[in-house]
Design an enzyme around this catalytic site. Structure first.
Site, PDB file in Angstrom:
ATOM      1  N   GLU A 286       0.827  -1.210   0.000  1.00  0.00           N
ATOM      2  CA  GLU A 286       0.000   0.000   0.000  1.00  0.00           C
ATOM      3  C   GLU A 286       0.863   1.263   0.000  1.00  0.00           C
ATOM      4  O   GLU A 286       0.429   2.317  -0.448  1.00  0.00           O
ATOM      5  CB  GLU A 286      -0.927  -0.004   1.223  1.00  0.00           C
ATOM      6  CG  GLU A 286      -2.384   0.089   0.827  1.00  0.00           C
ATOM      7  CD  GLU A 286      -3.369  -0.059   1.982  1.00  0.00           C
ATOM      8  OE1 GLU A 286      -4.323  -0.816   1.814  1.00  0.00           O
ATOM      9  OE2 GLU A 286      -3.187   0.563   3.040  1.00  0.00           O
ATOM     10  N   HIS A 307       7.264 -26.705  -1.686  1.00  0.00           N
ATOM     11  CA  HIS A 307       6.537 -27.785  -2.358  1.00  0.00           C
ATOM     12  C   HIS A 307       5.354 -27.241  -3.142  1.00  0.00           C
ATOM     13  O   HIS A 307       4.491 -27.997  -3.557  1.00  0.00           O
ATOM     14  CB  HIS A 307       6.088 -28.827  -1.332  1.00  0.00           C
ATOM     15  CG  HIS A 307       7.251 -29.479  -0.633  1.00  0.00           C
ATOM     16  ND1 HIS A 307       7.716 -30.735  -0.947  1.00  0.00           N
ATOM     17  CD2 HIS A 307       8.074 -29.012   0.334  1.00  0.00           C
ATOM     18  CE1 HIS A 307       8.758 -31.019  -0.180  1.00  0.00           C
ATOM     19  NE2 HIS A 307       9.004 -29.982   0.606  1.00  0.00           N
ATOM     20  N   LYS A 421     -14.212   0.569  -3.501  1.00  0.00           N
ATOM     21  CA  LYS A 421     -15.240   1.010  -2.550  1.00  0.00           C
ATOM     22  C   LYS A 421     -16.316   1.796  -3.288  1.00  0.00           C
ATOM     23  O   LYS A 421     -17.504   1.605  -3.070  1.00  0.00           O
ATOM     24  CB  LYS A 421     -14.635   1.891  -1.457  1.00  0.00           C
ATOM     25  CG  LYS A 421     -13.753   1.147  -0.477  1.00  0.00           C
ATOM     26  CD  LYS A 421     -13.373   2.072   0.661  1.00  0.00           C
ATOM     27  CE  LYS A 421     -12.281   1.487   1.505  1.00  0.00           C
ATOM     28  NZ  LYS A 421     -11.702   2.449   2.426  1.00  0.00           N
TER      29      LYS A 421
HETATM   30  O1  PA5 Z   1      -3.295   1.343   5.954  1.00  0.00           O
HETATM   31  C1  PA5 Z   1      -4.417   1.806   5.842  1.00  0.00           C
HETATM   32  O2  PA5 Z   1      -4.633   3.020   6.006  1.00  0.00           O
HETATM   33  C2  PA5 Z   1      -5.610   0.931   5.527  1.00  0.00           C
HETATM   34  O3  PA5 Z   1      -5.226  -0.380   5.291  1.00  0.00           O
HETATM   35  C3  PA5 Z   1      -6.603   0.953   6.664  1.00  0.00           C
HETATM   36  O4  PA5 Z   1      -5.982   0.524   7.834  1.00  0.00           O
HETATM   37  C4  PA5 Z   1      -7.825   0.090   6.374  1.00  0.00           C
HETATM   38  O5  PA5 Z   1      -8.425   0.480   5.184  1.00  0.00           O
HETATM   39  C5  PA5 Z   1      -8.834   0.193   7.514  1.00  0.00           C
HETATM   40  O6  PA5 Z   1      -9.221   1.508   7.722  1.00  0.00           O
HETATM   41  P1  PA5 Z   1      -9.910   2.012   9.039  1.00  0.00           P
HETATM   42  O7  PA5 Z   1      -8.968   1.813  10.167  1.00  0.00           O
HETATM   43  O8  PA5 Z   1     -10.224   3.441   8.795  1.00  0.00           O
HETATM   44  O9  PA5 Z   1     -11.147   1.169   9.216  1.00  0.00           O
END
Ligand code: PA5
Length: 435
Positions: A286, A307, A421
């Site tokens: 990310e 494996h 989303k």
């Molecule tokens: O790293 C990030 O920002 C995301 O992976 C969030 O942690 C994830 O989308 C969850 O978001 P939230 O904590 O707002 O529910």
């Protein structure tokens, strides 16, 4: 310090290659430390580790003690950065089967809100039948769909079982200090709550209550985790040369990427590391995967995956490099037994420690993959304990920040996550997403 060994990349890179990027690495690290890069309003994680136990940590420990004493099961509701870190920590320290034999006093810990699977939900309901349970609902935004759906249902189960007041004592909210639906609910309902600092993004939040509360409920010593992270913060930010394993890891993986190695396979030799691989995957994936750039992070577990993916790694497309994670052997050893009939032909190993066999498998795999044209970085963690856990989290977070700046991307946003989303909300008819 964690040791990073790059001796198995020299077939593909040269020392002059590495020295040529030293200045770039120095400047990426400096940009992070000075807070002058893109996304610099999300650098709060850099200073999360502290030398002394804070009031927040005391409150977390107190809540964890209450949860331990009053729950057979503790459910952690969250997704992404609000889920992977705590699960990774617990499974690394206590194994994937950590729930077996546990109950009140040392509760089982399950994770929810990280899927929309009805089968997973049905399974959780079955697991909770007849059990006293408490939950932590973790969401920085407070509005993420998956955890919100799971939380609504679990809250309803708690209220039915314990009444509104009883349920309120069993709900612990971890969210933004001021914003979002979850903060509003926690304030209105009077739930005990902890904060995710606005300046620490989700995937950099494991050293806040997000990770610390579930760890403390699991019986992990969070003061030691913080001590390990604090020492890491001090050392890894101080040394500004290739003596620093952060520089070696961030620098070499970036150079390999420039040489066409677009996939990084993180291989561990511990089944308990699997979720840590998942946490690392999210952190790097990310943070780096944007603007048409980024190393694709994949995590595997050896020897099991030798494996399955071993063939691909050995002889498939040569666009990969590996990062192998090693820990010291545990103190309690296991030994291969002797058998009078020796029908399985294993007596040549009789009397040898299992860890010795594992070490030979590691050495054999390393040599084979290097021969097959796969550069390998080895990250030697040393002993596995609570302090090391904190060090490991901080180490990879810092490596990730430096790596992303080296790559020229903002490590702290995730604009691409919004696309699925938006489509999903439109299909679901969420108000505001009609068009
Ligand atoms: O790293 C990030 O920002 C995301 O992976 C969030 O942690 C994830 O989308 C969850 O978001 P939230 O904590 O707002 O529910």
């Amino acid at each position: 310090m964690i040791k990073v060994d790059i001796s198995n990349v020299w077939g593909q890179l040269s020392l002059p290659d590495l020295l040529a990027v030293e200045q770039e690495i120095a400047s990426a690290h400096q940009t992070l430390a000075d807070g002058t890069g893109e996304g610099n309003d999300f650098l709060g994680w850099l200073d999360l580790p502290v030398a002394e136990e804070t009031e927040e940590m005391k409150r977390i420990q107190k809540a964890a003690d209450w949860i331990r004493a009053n729950s057979d099961v503790f459910v952690v509701v969250g997704i992404g950065g609000s889920y992977l870190g705590p699960r990774a920590a617990i499974e690394l320290m206590q194994g994937c089967n950590h729930n077996i034999g546990k109950g009140k006093g040392d509760p089982q810990i399950y994770f929810a809100g990280n899927t929309l699977s009805t089968r997973a939900w049905n399974e959780l309901q079955r697991l909770l039948e007849g059990k006293d349970f408490s939950l932590a609902v973790i969401s920085k935004s407070g509005t993420t769909t998956e955890p919100a759906i799971a939380f609504r249902a679990l809250k309803w189960m708690l209220e039915r079982k314990y009444g509104t007041d009883g349920a309120s004592k069993r709900i612990f909210a971890i969210t933004d200090p001021a914003k979002g639906a979850l903060r509003q609910m926690a304030t209105e309902e009077g739930w005990e709550s902890f904060i995710i600092p606005p300046a620490a993004g989700g995937r950099y939040s494991v050293l806040t209550a997000v990770g610390l509360l579930p760890m403390a409920v699991a019986g992990i010593d969070i003061r030691k985790v913080m001590k390990g992270a604090y020492d890491a913060k001090t050392e890894y930010n101080y040394v500004r040369s290739f003596e620093n394993p952060v520089w070696l890891y961030a620098g070499v993986r970036n150079l390999l990427y420039r040489h066409g190695k677009t996939t990084e396979i993180m291989a561990s030799w511990e089944p308990g590391y699997k979720m840590m691989g998942g946490w690392w995957q999210q952190l790097f994936g990310e943070s780096e995967g944007k603007d048409g750039k980024g190393i694709f992070p994949v995590s595997v577990e050896f020897t099991a995956d030798l494996h399955s993916l071993g063939q691909m790694i050995q002889q498939g497309e040569r666009n990969i490099f590996e990062t192998m994670i090693r820990f010291d052997a545990p103190e309690k050893v296991a030994v291969v037994g002797s058998d009078a009939k020796n029908l399985d032909g294993l007596n040549y190993l009789a009397g040898k420690q299992l860890d010795f066999v594992d070490e030979q498998a590691y050495q054999g795999t390393l040599a084979a993959h290097v021969d097959g044209g796969v550069p390998v970085i080895t990250v030697d963690m040393g002993a596995l304990n609570d302090e090391k856990l904190g060090e490991l989290f901080y180490f990879f977070e810092l490596c990730c920040g430096v790596s992303a700046y080296l790559l020229g991307v903002n490590p702290f946003n995730q604009p691409g996550v919004e696309f699925y989303k938006r489509n999903m909300f439109q299909l679901l008819g969420k108000p505001g997403y009609e068009n």
